[in-house]
Design a protein around this motif. Structure first.
Motif, PDB file in Angstrom:
ATOM      1  N   LEU A  12       1.400   9.156   7.292  1.00 18.01           N
ATOM      2  CA  LEU A  12       1.286   7.839   6.660  1.00 18.01           C
ATOM      3  C   LEU A  12       0.940   8.046   5.190  1.00 18.01           C
ATOM      4  O   LEU A  12      -0.218   8.158   4.813  1.00 18.01           O
ATOM      5  N   TYR A  13       1.973   8.085   4.345  1.00 20.83           N
ATOM      6  CA  TYR A  13       1.790   8.412   2.937  1.00 20.83           C
ATOM      7  C   TYR A  13       1.292   7.201   2.158  1.00 20.83           C
ATOM      8  O   TYR A  13       1.852   6.104   2.252  1.00 20.83           O
ATOM      9  N   VAL A  14       0.241   7.413   1.371  1.00 21.97           N
ATOM     10  CA  VAL A  14      -0.302   6.356   0.524  1.00 21.97           C
ATOM     11  C   VAL A  14      -0.600   6.950  -0.847  1.00 21.97           C
ATOM     12  O   VAL A  14      -1.420   7.867  -0.968  1.00 21.97           O
ATOM     13  N   PRO A  15       0.046   6.442  -1.914  1.00 18.08           N
ATOM     14  CA  PRO A  15      -0.341   6.892  -3.261  1.00 18.08           C
ATOM     15  C   PRO A  15      -1.800   6.554  -3.518  1.00 18.08           C
ATOM     16  O   PRO A  15      -2.263   5.464  -3.163  1.00 18.08           O
ATOM     17  N   VAL A  16      -2.539   7.477  -4.121  1.00 18.60           N
ATOM     18  CA  VAL A  16      -3.975   7.256  -4.292  1.00 18.60           C
ATOM     19  C   VAL A  16      -4.266   6.030  -5.157  1.00 18.60           C
ATOM     20  O   VAL A  16      -5.311   5.386  -4.984  1.00 18.60           O
ATOM     21  N   ASN A  17      -3.359   5.669  -6.057  1.00 22.10           N
ATOM     22  CA  ASN A  17      -3.596   4.480  -6.872  1.00 22.10           C
ATOM     23  C   ASN A  17      -3.354   3.186  -6.105  1.00 22.10           C
ATOM     24  O   ASN A  17      -3.692   2.106  -6.582  1.00 22.10           O
ATOM     25  N   PHE A  18      -2.802   3.281  -4.902  1.00 22.62           N
ATOM     26  CA  PHE A  18      -2.594   2.102  -4.060  1.00 22.62           C
ATOM     27  C   PHE A  18      -3.453   2.140  -2.802  1.00 22.62           C
ATOM     28  O   PHE A  18      -3.238   1.353  -1.881  1.00 22.62           O
ATOM     29  N   MET A  19      -4.418   3.047  -2.771  1.00 22.56           N
ATOM     30  CA  MET A  19      -5.234   3.174  -1.571  1.00 22.56           C
ATOM     31  C   MET A  19      -6.038   1.895  -1.309  1.00 22.56           C
ATOM     32  O   MET A  19      -6.211   1.483  -0.145  1.00 22.56           O
ATOM     33  N   GLY A  54       0.858  -1.181   0.000  1.00 25.39           N
ATOM     34  CA  GLY A  54       0.000   0.000   0.000  1.00 25.39           C
ATOM     35  C   GLY A  54       0.888   1.223   0.000  1.00 25.39           C
ATOM     36  O   GLY A  54       1.036   1.905  -1.007  1.00 25.39           O
ATOM     37  N   HIS A  55       1.527   1.491   1.116  1.00 21.80           N
ATOM     38  CA  HIS A  55       2.537   2.554   1.149  1.00 21.80           C
ATOM     39  C   HIS A  55       3.614   2.279   0.112  1.00 21.80           C
ATOM     40  O   HIS A  55       4.064   3.171  -0.597  1.00 21.80           O
ATOM     41  N   GLN A  56       3.991   1.007   0.004  1.00 20.24           N
ATOM     42  CA  GLN A  56       4.962   0.551  -0.998  1.00 20.24           C
ATOM     43  C   GLN A  56       4.691  -0.917  -1.258  1.00 20.24           C
ATOM     44  O   GLN A  56       4.227  -1.648  -0.383  1.00 20.24           O
ATOM     45  N   ALA A  57       4.972  -1.367  -2.471  1.00 19.21           N
ATOM     46  CA  ALA A  57       4.518  -2.686  -2.920  1.00 19.21           C
ATOM     47  C   ALA A  57       5.102  -3.842  -2.120  1.00 19.21           C
ATOM     48  O   ALA A  57       4.452  -4.879  -1.951  1.00 19.21           O
ATOM     49  N   GLY A  85     -10.161   5.104   9.693  1.00 17.14           N
ATOM     50  CA  GLY A  85      -9.822   6.285   8.916  1.00 17.14           C
ATOM     51  C   GLY A  85      -9.730   6.010   7.432  1.00 17.14           C
ATOM     52  O   GLY A  85     -10.112   6.851   6.599  1.00 17.14           O
ATOM     53  N   LEU A  86      -9.253   4.829   7.076  1.00 13.45           N
ATOM     54  CA  LEU A  86      -9.101   4.472   5.665  1.00 13.45           C
ATOM     55  C   LEU A  86     -10.436   4.222   4.965  1.00 13.45           C
ATOM     56  O   LEU A  86     -10.467   4.096   3.738  1.00 13.45           O
ATOM     57  N   TYR A  98      -2.171  10.315   4.789  1.00 12.08           N
ATOM     58  CA  TYR A  98      -1.780  11.332   3.813  1.00 12.08           C
ATOM     59  C   TYR A  98      -1.809  10.776   2.388  1.00 12.08           C
ATOM     60  O   TYR A  98      -0.864  10.136   1.944  1.00 12.08           O
ATOM     61  N   PRO A  99      -2.893  11.008   1.623  1.00 10.08           N
ATOM     62  CA  PRO A  99      -2.914  10.579   0.217  1.00 10.08           C
ATOM     63  C   PRO A  99      -1.924  11.421  -0.600  1.00 10.08           C
ATOM     64  O   PRO A  99      -1.826  12.636  -0.405  1.00 10.08           O
ATOM     65  N   VAL A 100      -1.215  10.766  -1.486  1.00  4.58           N
ATOM     66  CA  VAL A 100      -0.285  11.461  -2.372  1.00  4.58           C
ATOM     67  C   VAL A 100      -0.536  11.053  -3.817  1.00  4.58           C
ATOM     68  O   VAL A 100      -1.312  10.133  -4.091  1.00  4.58           O
ATOM     69  N   ALA A 101       0.140  11.721  -4.727  1.00  6.85           N
ATOM     70  CA  ALA A 101      -0.068  11.467  -6.156  1.00  6.85           C
ATOM     71  C   ALA A 101       0.258  10.021  -6.507  1.00  6.85           C
ATOM     72  O   ALA A 101       1.034   9.350  -5.827  1.00  6.85           O
ATOM     73  N   PRO A 102      -0.319   9.516  -7.601  1.00  8.13           N
ATOM     74  CA  PRO A 102      -0.064   8.129  -8.011  1.00  8.13           C
ATOM     75  C   PRO A 102       1.431   7.861  -8.208  1.00  8.13           C
ATOM     76  O   PRO A 102       2.187   8.743  -8.626  1.00  8.13           O
TER      77      PRO A 102
END
Length: 319
Positions: free
Chosen positions: A222-229, A195-198, A292-293, A312-316
């Motif tokens: 807690l950074y999460v790319p939106v494409n991996f949310m 999620g955060h990283q593969a 929260g998720l 914290y959602p971040v760019a894909p």
């Protein structure tokens, strides 16, 4: 790869990730978050007798070590060597030792690990023990020290792709299966958490009842790319199921980015962390993260603020 903020009001750019943070009392995901409506958190368990190095002392060493017992060590890289100031974990069993992460650029982790191993061997009247180097995930601030271990005798450095991690630990159905890794009289659970990283994993130690949670859950952003949310949600759902049947006295992550003031973090690249939040999080934090998720979280740079962490959602991203 992680991002920054400026005490909730600044902006940044790092490898294409741009963000603005919303703190308590600001608008996040369309909901006004105030201290009165923040989730009430359980008391933080205290596991460490010493204050962690936080950049406030001029004589701060490059790394600090604290032990949970004679076979379990936590290492913190100084914020003066790298603003990420990551935490690493060294766990001994009878037959092998496991190092989780090798630190960020600027760190000198191998001498610290070599000294701990030498002391452990002397205490156990032994001359050697194999070392396995694993990673909570493969972002640069957790693997920068890998090269120093590749030529170390009797040492295995696990690869950085999900297939490498799954192959080494024998996870046949990544990421749904949980593997058991025996250090010799000490069996750890390896929990995939992409999620955060593969290639992200968590490690549960039933002996100490601690969960090593990497960058998926820690007192910080807690950074999460939106494409991996969706991957993040599935991972935390599985984690919550796991936690329901395994006693966890503390969740120990890879960074501290929060102050003791609820919902308030440090600026990115902060050179000191005065009044730092404890590393330990209570097990209830898993359920709080899971809840929260459930929000949409599909717009980058619109964080959801909690007392002890910020989703914290971040760019894909590609991985």
């Amino acid at each position: 790869m992680r991002s920054r903020n400026q005490m909730g009001l600044g902006a940044f750019s790092r490898s294409g990730w741009k963000a603005k943070i919303c703190l308590a009392g600001m608008l996040a995901n369309g909901v006004l978050i105030t201290p009165e409506v923040m989730a009430r958190s359980a008391a933080v368990p205290a596991l460490f007798p010493e204050k962690w190095i936080d950049g406030t002392s001029g004589a701060e060493p490059e790394a600090q070590v604290q032990s949970l017992d004679r076979d379990t060590y936590v290492i913190r890289q100084s914020v003066k060597t790298n603003f990420e100031a990551p935490f690493l974990y060294l766990i001994f069993g009878r037959d092998k030792a496991l190092l989780v992460d090798t630190g960020a650029e600027g760190g000198k982790i191998r001498p610290v690990v070599d000294s701990l191993v030498a002391n452990w061997l002397a205490a156990h009247h032994r001359t050697s023990i194999p070392l396995v180097v694993a990673h909570s995930h493969s972002h640069g601030d957790h693997i920068a020290g890998d090269a120093a271990f590749r030529d170390r005798p009797d040492t295995t450095v696990i690869g950085l792709k999900p297939a490498d991690v799954a192959g080494f630990f024998g996870i046949g159905n990544w990421p749904d299966a949980i593997a058991r890794f025996d250090l010799g009289g000490r069996v750890l659970d390896i929990v995939p958490t992409p999620g955060h990283q593969a290639a992200s994993i968590m490690i549960y130690d039933p002996r100490m009842k601690i969960l090593l949670s990497g960058d998926v859950l820690y007192p910080g952003r807690l950074y999460v790319p939106v494409n991996f949310m969706s991957d993040e949600r599935a991972s935390v759902d599985r984690l919550a199921t796991f936690a329901a049947t395994h006693p966890i006295r503390a969740v120990l992550g890879a960074h501290i980015e929060m102050t003791r003031t609820p919902g308030r973090d440090y600026s990115h690249r902060a050179s000191t962390h005065p009044d730092e939040h404890p590393l330990e999080l209570p097990v209830e934090s898993i359920g709080e993260l899971q809840t929260g998720l459930k929000a949409a979280l599909d717009v980058p740079e619109q964080p959801q603020v909690h007392d002890r962490f910020i989703i914290y959602p971040v760019a894909p991203r590609e991985e």
